[in-house]
Design an enzyme around this catalytic site. Structure first.
Site, PDB file in Angstrom:
ATOM      1  N   ASP A   1      43.450  83.681  20.336  1.00 10.88           N
ATOM      2  CA  ASP A   1      44.734  83.247  20.313  1.00 10.88           C
ATOM      3  C   ASP A   1      45.693  84.421  19.858  1.00 10.88           C
ATOM      4  O   ASP A   1      45.089  85.566  19.263  1.00 10.88           O
ATOM      5  CB  ASP A   1      45.047  82.087  19.612  1.00 10.88           C
ATOM      6  CG  ASP A   1      44.217  81.813  18.113  1.00 10.88           C
ATOM      7  OD1 ASP A   1      43.849  83.091  17.677  1.00 10.88           O
ATOM      8  OD2 ASP A   1      43.994  80.920  17.675  1.00 10.88           O
TER       9      ASP A   1
ATOM     10  N   ASP B   1      43.327  70.772  10.330  1.00 12.37           N
ATOM     11  CA  ASP B   1      43.814  69.673  11.022  1.00 12.37           C
ATOM     12  C   ASP B   1      42.727  69.558  12.366  1.00 12.37           C
ATOM     13  O   ASP B   1      43.044  68.866  13.128  1.00 12.37           O
ATOM     14  CB  ASP B   1      45.096  69.639  11.461  1.00 12.37           C
ATOM     15  CG  ASP B   1      45.322  70.845  12.472  1.00 12.37           C
ATOM     16  OD1 ASP B   1      44.448  71.670  12.583  1.00 12.37           O
ATOM     17  OD2 ASP B   1      46.667  71.236  13.072  1.00 12.37           O
TER      18      ASP B   1
ATOM     19  N   HIS C   1      41.863  71.944  14.322  1.00 15.48           N
ATOM     20  CA  HIS C   1      42.019  72.911  15.480  1.00 15.48           C
ATOM     21  C   HIS C   1      40.903  73.821  15.659  1.00 15.48           C
ATOM     22  O   HIS C   1      40.450  74.381  14.778  1.00 15.48           O
ATOM     23  CB  HIS C   1      43.279  73.677  15.548  1.00 15.48           C
ATOM     24  CG  HIS C   1      43.734  74.741  14.639  1.00 15.48           C
ATOM     25  ND1 HIS C   1      44.848  74.433  13.830  1.00 15.48           N
ATOM     26  CD2 HIS C   1      43.215  75.733  14.384  1.00 15.48           C
ATOM     27  CE1 HIS C   1      44.810  75.711  13.065  1.00 15.48           C
ATOM     28  NE2 HIS C   1      43.811  76.181  13.369  1.00 15.48           N
TER      29      HIS C   1
ATOM     30  N   GLU D   1      45.710  72.190  18.777  1.00 18.89           N
ATOM     31  CA  GLU D   1      46.073  71.205  17.695  1.00 18.89           C
ATOM     32  C   GLU D   1      45.606  70.133  18.164  1.00 18.89           C
ATOM     33  O   GLU D   1      45.243  69.745  19.396  1.00 18.89           O
ATOM     34  CB  GLU D   1      47.624  71.463  17.593  1.00 18.89           C
ATOM     35  CG  GLU D   1      48.075  72.748  17.169  1.00 18.89           C
ATOM     36  CD  GLU D   1      47.846  72.951  15.630  1.00 18.89           C
ATOM     37  OE1 GLU D   1      46.809  72.595  15.104  1.00 18.89           O
ATOM     38  OE2 GLU D   1      48.682  73.637  15.011  1.00 18.89           O
TER      39      GLU D   1
HETATM   40  C1  GLP Z   1      44.044  80.074  12.488  1.00 19.92           C
HETATM   41  C2  GLP Z   1      43.305  80.521  13.746  1.00 19.92           C
HETATM   42  C3  GLP Z   1      42.082  79.645  13.807  1.00 19.92           C
HETATM   43  C4  GLP Z   1      41.414  79.818  12.771  1.00 19.92           C
HETATM   44  C5  GLP Z   1      42.234  79.090  11.664  1.00 19.92           C
HETATM   45  C6  GLP Z   1      41.535  78.876  10.236  1.00 19.92           C
HETATM   46  O1  GLP Z   1      44.699  79.131  12.739  1.00 19.92           O
HETATM   47  N1  GLP Z   1      44.255  80.424  14.873  1.00 19.92           N
HETATM   48  O2  GLP Z   1      41.380  80.461  15.219  1.00 19.92           O
HETATM   49  O3  GLP Z   1      40.241  79.293  13.056  1.00 19.92           O
HETATM   50  O4  GLP Z   1      43.153  79.909  11.372  1.00 19.92           O
HETATM   51  O5  GLP Z   1      41.676  80.117   9.453  1.00 19.92           O
HETATM   52  P1  GLP Z   1      41.022  80.238   8.146  1.00 19.92           P
HETATM   53  O6  GLP Z   1      39.882  80.941   8.739  1.00 19.92           O
HETATM   54  O7  GLP Z   1      41.907  81.344   7.593  1.00 19.92           O
HETATM   55  O8  GLP Z   1      40.727  79.094   7.542  1.00 19.92           O
END
Ligand code: GLP
Length: 256
Positions: free
Chosen positions: A67, A136, A138, A143
């Site tokens: 993304d 959440d 995702h 989402e």
């Molecule tokens: C972002 C990314 C996700 C990732 C998520 C979790 O939202 N788009 O791909 O899995 O963060 O982040 P973290 O690893 O910092 O908890």
């Protein structure tokens, strides 16, 4: 779904790097799906270390990021393009023509999403895709209530995700509202999936993903339907699993 539980994120990340290592050794022109966020940082550091010691060759590897934020230029410090360069790509011998990250500043964002799907197909599909998980539920930026059949497209972030990710921006107001993300169907087409989750903050959503019902309110629960998915957890992220003892007894075997 194979669940592996590790004492800490260090040992879990070394195991995740072992999976990449084995994949690239077996297929030097592997196509990898790659995530951002805090969770995969130690895995990237371990891969960089192995590369610098001459043990891992990325010359023929291709990557597809999950993304990117809409409106952030690849030079913007909070863009995922910058994250990938800073934490991984600049240290390895990957060919930059083999690196794919959705372009959040494309003039035609819809075509950009459709082209991303074509690029993945033309590369022969994703061999091994790594994921983190949002609080959440995702995956990528799909989402809650995202369609399980969705492909790469534009999404609007929930307030919860914008709040979670505001630590990477000057303020909450700077966090973009829109993103480009691989869809859930795009993710599910990967031949093998590995999801990493670390820390107490992820314990509730990890339990919902693994042991809860399949539900679009928990997008990551779709992974229950993928036949080659491994979930790599540290002790804290696994703390709310009812079958925790059972998963801990299972052998930790690097998927072949
Ligand atoms: C972002 C990314 C996700 C990732 C998520 C979790 O939202 N788009 O791909 O899995 O963060 O982040 P973290 O690893 O910092 O908890």
């Amino acid at each position: 779904m194979e669940v592996t539980i590790w004492p800490d994120s260090d040992s879990a990340s070394v195991f995740a790097a072992d999976i990449v290592d084995k994949q690239i050794t077996k297929k030097p022109d592997s196509v990898l799906g790659v995530p951002t966020g805090g969770t995969p940082l130690k895995m990237y550091a371990e891969l960089v270390k192995r590369h610098s010691e001459g043990n891992l060759d990325f010359r023929r590897v291709s990557t597809f990021n999950l993304d990117e934020y809409v409106g952030l230029d690849p030079t913007h410090p909070s863009s995922y393009a910058a994250y990938m360069r800073q934490n991984f790509l600049q240290y390895i011998n990957i060919q930059f023509s083999n690196v794919h990250i959705p372009n959040g500043t494309a003039t035609d964002l819809i075509s950009c999403c459709n082209d991303y799907e074509k690029l993945i197909k033309n590369a022969g599909g994703i061999d091994l895709l790594f994921l983190g998980i949002g609080t959440d539920g995702h995956i990528g930026f799909n989402e809650p209530t995202s369609s399980f059949r969705s492909k790469t497209r534009l999404k609007m972030l929930t307030d919860q995700t914008r709040k979670d990710n505001s630590k990477y921006f000057k303020s909450m107001a700077d966090v973009p509202e829109y993103v480009i993300t691989m869809g859930i169907a795009t993710i599910m087409e990967a031949r093998r999936i590995v999801l990493l989750a670390f820390g107490k903050k992820k314990a509730d959503i990890v339990a919902a993903m693994i042991e809860g019902p399949l539900a679009s309110m928990v997008p990551a629960s779709i992974l229950q339907m993928h036949e080659k998915t491994m979930i790599i957890l540290d002790d804290e992220a696994a703390s709310k699993l009812t079958q925790r003892k059972y998963y801990s007894k299972l052998d930790k075997v690097i998927p072949d």
